[in-house]
Design a protein around this motif. Structure first.
Motif, PDB file in Angstrom:
ATOM      1  N   LYS A   1      -1.893   0.615   8.307  1.00  0.00           N
ATOM      2  CA  LYS A   1      -0.749  -0.016   7.660  1.00  0.00           C
ATOM      3  C   LYS A   1      -0.176  -1.092   8.573  1.00  0.00           C
ATOM      4  CE  LYS A   1       1.198   3.989   6.456  1.00  0.00           C
ATOM      5  NZ  LYS A   1       2.163   4.974   5.912  1.00  0.00           N
ATOM      6  N   GLN A   2       0.249  -2.197   7.974  1.00  0.00           N
ATOM      7  CA  GLN A   2       0.799  -3.290   8.763  1.00  0.00           C
ATOM      8  C   GLN A   2       2.177  -2.925   9.298  1.00  0.00           C
ATOM      9  OE1 GLN A   2       0.602  -6.895   6.417  1.00  0.00           O
ATOM     10  NE2 GLN A   2      -1.630  -6.798   6.252  1.00  0.00           N
ATOM     11  N   ASN A   3       2.574  -3.600  10.378  1.00  0.00           N
ATOM     12  CA  ASN A   3       3.827  -3.270  11.050  1.00  0.00           C
ATOM     13  C   ASN A   3       5.047  -3.872  10.366  1.00  0.00           C
ATOM     14  OD1 ASN A   3       2.485  -1.841  13.086  1.00  0.00           O
ATOM     15  ND2 ASN A   3       2.117  -3.704  14.265  1.00  0.00           N
ATOM     16  N   THR A   4       4.822  -4.847   9.501  1.00  0.00           N
ATOM     17  CA  THR A   4       5.940  -5.505   8.817  1.00  0.00           C
ATOM     18  C   THR A   4       5.742  -5.459   7.309  1.00  0.00           C
ATOM     19  OG1 THR A   4       4.824  -7.648   8.994  1.00  0.00           O
ATOM     20  CG2 THR A   4       6.375  -7.075  10.743  1.00  0.00           C
ATOM     21  N   VAL A   5       6.830  -5.586   6.581  1.00  0.00           N
ATOM     22  CA  VAL A   5       6.791  -5.613   5.113  1.00  0.00           C
ATOM     23  C   VAL A   5       6.598  -7.060   4.657  1.00  0.00           C
ATOM     24  CG1 VAL A   5       8.047  -5.136   2.987  1.00  0.00           C
ATOM     25  CG2 VAL A   5       8.272  -3.593   4.945  1.00  0.00           C
ATOM     26  N   GLU A   6       5.601  -7.294   3.826  1.00  0.00           N
ATOM     27  CA  GLU A   6       5.334  -8.623   3.280  1.00  0.00           C
ATOM     28  C   GLU A   6       5.684  -8.648   1.800  1.00  0.00           C
ATOM     29  OE1 GLU A   6       4.712 -11.127   5.067  1.00  0.00           O
ATOM     30  OE2 GLU A   6       4.405 -10.011   6.927  1.00  0.00           O
ATOM     31  N   THR A   7       6.250  -9.762   1.360  1.00  0.00           N
ATOM     32  CA  THR A   7       6.699  -9.875  -0.031  1.00  0.00           C
ATOM     33  C   THR A   7       5.693 -10.575  -0.935  1.00  0.00           C
ATOM     34  OG1 THR A   7       7.834 -11.952   0.509  1.00  0.00           O
ATOM     35  CG2 THR A   7       9.114  -9.916   0.676  1.00  0.00           C
TER      36      THR A   7
ATOM     37  N   HIS B   1       0.832  -1.201   0.000  1.00  0.00           N
ATOM     38  CA  HIS B   1       0.000   0.000   0.000  1.00  0.00           C
ATOM     39  C   HIS B   1       0.864   1.247   0.000  1.00  0.00           C
ATOM     40  CE1 HIS B   1      -3.576   2.422   0.994  1.00  0.00           C
ATOM     41  NE2 HIS B   1      -2.793   3.062   1.837  1.00  0.00           N
ATOM     42  N   ASP B   2       1.948   1.211   0.770  1.00  0.00           N
ATOM     43  CA  ASP B   2       2.895   2.324   0.838  1.00  0.00           C
ATOM     44  C   ASP B   2       4.130   1.934   0.040  1.00  0.00           C
ATOM     45  OD1 ASP B   2       4.965   4.112   1.630  1.00  0.00           O
ATOM     46  OD2 ASP B   2       3.855   4.608   3.451  1.00  0.00           O
ATOM     47  N   THR B   3       4.377   2.626  -1.073  1.00  0.00           N
ATOM     48  CA  THR B   3       5.487   2.252  -1.953  1.00  0.00           C
ATOM     49  C   THR B   3       6.840   2.676  -1.394  1.00  0.00           C
ATOM     50  OG1 THR B   3       5.213   4.312  -3.212  1.00  0.00           O
ATOM     51  CG2 THR B   3       4.034   2.361  -4.006  1.00  0.00           C
ATOM     52  N   ILE B   4       6.873   3.609  -0.445  1.00  0.00           N
ATOM     53  CA  ILE B   4       8.142   4.053   0.139  1.00  0.00           C
ATOM     54  C   ILE B   4       8.626   3.057   1.183  1.00  0.00           C
ATOM     55  CG2 ILE B   4       9.313   5.892   1.403  1.00  0.00           C
ATOM     56  CD1 ILE B   4       8.485   6.634  -1.444  1.00  0.00           C
ATOM     57  N   SER B   5       7.734   2.658   2.083  1.00  0.00           N
ATOM     58  CA  SER B   5       8.110   1.705   3.131  1.00  0.00           C
ATOM     59  C   SER B   5       7.843   0.257   2.727  1.00  0.00           C
ATOM     60  CB  SER B   5       7.339   2.011   4.419  1.00  0.00           C
ATOM     61  OG  SER B   5       5.952   1.767   4.246  1.00  0.00           O
ATOM     62  N   GLY B   6       7.007   0.046   1.706  1.00  0.00           N
ATOM     63  CA  GLY B   6       6.669  -1.305   1.267  1.00  0.00           C
ATOM     64  C   GLY B   6       5.610  -1.982   2.106  1.00  0.00           C
ATOM     65  N   ARG B   7       5.023  -1.267   3.038  1.00  0.00           N
ATOM     66  CA  ARG B   7       4.065  -1.896   3.944  1.00  0.00           C
ATOM     67  C   ARG B   7       2.685  -2.030   3.311  1.00  0.00           C
ATOM     68  NH1 ARG B   7       5.365   0.655   9.956  1.00  0.00           N
ATOM     69  NH2 ARG B   7       7.511  -0.124  10.079  1.00  0.00           N
TER      70      ARG B   7
END
Length: 482
Positions: free
Chosen positions: A344-350, A318-324
């Motif tokens: 926004k989630q607390n971790t980045v998912e791939t 959702h957030d392209t800067i943080s990847g979250r």
């Protein structure tokens, strides 16, 4: 008076302790009227009444030694034989289905919201017996920015007046009315985090923060259709840019154009016959002996039961800067939305599986909290709460005992979901993404995509089944014309 200690016999306005003294005095009065505070929500007071409205005396609705107070008969609610001596943590609260019910008083500072078949008897007691000066007694019409009224027998909660105040504030600040040319809060797929326009000065930063604050409150009043957009824009309150200000102005424009969104308290239970709730044998899994636990101080449930249904969704990156990713959750009691969540989630998912798995875990945590609140309020729950998600891999991994986890960093969420399914705490099923209203809370959407989802919840008067009839008739006409 120097050197003397003054004893205040009545509370005085303006002292540091005046608010606390008021709270203590009013709490003592409510206890004398046989009300007790809800354990899960202390500002909601409740008492049990018989079917004819008679207050059931000596009934402790939050007994410390079990669901039903000691020496209480389950059928009548009167003190008789003990039914609580062998209570365990694995027994749900007893449902007393004899026509009795609970009365509630919700206290917000000095504002009271009374839910009762005989509310005037309560206000008369407060005024005549305890000498309180009450203003605005009668049917609830306006509270904390939200208007209340009825469409036939349906109670409605509308933030229309608050939106009109937001419009007036907008006009005062910018010297013009919000545009009526937009049909969504933000452009579909918009990424405000990529905006590189000029940073706002101190004056307009404060304006931006004020606009965000008002938007957050109108979300709390029921307009969850802008929750995801305001969540995204709230990230820039410390240092907003001109593009961010333009976006929150667009959110205001959407609200003012679509100002008639209303939460309607539809008490009928939804039809869940089309959902496939898998029942698997978990006896050979690590969750074989898992059972749902209940606190031993739950009050007995009274009145009609409610069905809890929750929709969950996630938006990868959702957030392209943080990847979250973003999580969206929408909770219903019967056919009424009563709680929503966009964050926004607390971790980045791939991968989508990871973000959807985290969304399901967050939804279950909220379901369990909401269910506990309902039980402490004495509300009967119709079976296990239902969780619906639009990612088939996540629903399969949660429902099948033999499913293997191939992503070790998701291990805790994976086990948490499966344990709740195995214990019977929730019923987890798949729903088509086109029918998932949580989609509204997880991404920046387009009007054409989301209107079929939010129309029956916020904008449709009367029976929502007529929407399907109208849609079917239009499709038939189009087929005939073609």
């Amino acid at each position: 008076m120097e050197g003397h200690v003054l004893i205040i016999s009545r509370a005085l306005y303006g002292l540091k302790s005046s608010g606390l003294r008021w709270y203590e005095r009013f709490a003592d009065v409510l206890r004398e009227m046989d009300f007790v505070p809800c354990v899960a929500e202390p500002e909601v007071w409740m008492r049990a009444c018989d079917r004819d409205g008679t207050v059931l005396k000596n009934i402790d609705v939050a007994s410390g030694d079990g669901t039903v107070p000691k020496n209480t008969n389950v059928t009548s609610g009167l003190k008789q034989d003990s039914v609580n001596s062998k209570k365990t943590f694995f027994e749900p609260p007893v449902h007393i289905d004899d026509g009795s019910y609970y009365e509630y008083i919700a206290v917000y500072v000095d504002d009271l919201t009374i839910a009762s078949k005989k509310p005037k008897a309560i206000t008369d007691t407060l005024e005549k017996t305890y000498k309180f000066k009450l203003k605005g007694t009668g049917a609830l019409k306006y509270l904390l920015g939200c208007s209340y009224y009825r469409e036939g027998n349906t109670l409605c909660a509308s933030p229309l007046k608050y939106i009109e105040q937001m419009e007036a504030t907008y006009e005062r600040i910018f010297g013009e009315k919000p545009s009526k040319k937009v049909s969504s809060p933000l452009e579909k797929g918009d990424h405000p985090e990529e905006d590189m326009s000029e940073v706002l000065d101190a004056k307009y930063t404060r304006i931006y923060q004020s606009l965000i604050g008002s938007s957050q409150w109108v979300i709390a009043l029921g307009r969850f259709d802008i929750a995801c957009h305001v969540m995204s824009l709230s990230s820039f309150r410390a240092c907003p840019r001109q593009g961010h200000l333009d976006r929150i102005k667009r959110v205001y424009s959407y609200l003012c154009k679509m100002r008639h969104g209303v939460i309607r308290y539809r008490t009928g239970k939804p039809d869940i016959s089309s959902f496939d709730f898998l029942r698997k044998d978990w006896s050979h899994s690590p969750y074989a002996d898992t059972k749902e636990e209940y606190p031993k101080n739950l009050p007995p449930a009274r009145g009609k039961s409610v069905l809890m249904t929750t929709f969950a969704d996630a938006n990868l990156m959702h957030d392209t800067i943080s990847g979250r990713s973003a999580t969206g959750v929408l909770h219903f009691l019967n056919k009424t939305p009563f709680d929503w969540f966009s964050k926004k989630q607390n971790t980045v998912e791939t991968a989508t599986y990871g973000s959807e798995n985290n969304a399901a875990r967050a939804a279950i945590e909220q379901i369990r909290a909401n269910k506990m609140l309902m039980m402490y309020l004495g509300v009967p729950i119709d079976g296990a709460p239902i969780l619906l998600g639009d990612n088939e891999s996540v629903t399969n991994s949660g429902n099948h005992p033999d499913y293997k986890n191939h992503k070790r960093h998701l291990m805790l969420s994976y086990h948490y979901i499966r344990e709740n399914v195995a214990a019977g705490c929730i019923r987890f099923a798949f729903i088509d993404g086109k029918l998932n209203p949580a989609d509204v809370l997880s991404k920046h959407w387009a009007y054409q995509t989301v209107w079929p989802l939010i129309r029956p919840i916020l904008f449709w008067k009367g029976d929502t089944r007529k929407i399907l009839d109208d849609t079917t008739s239009k499709e038939k006409k189009n087929e005939e014309s073609s």
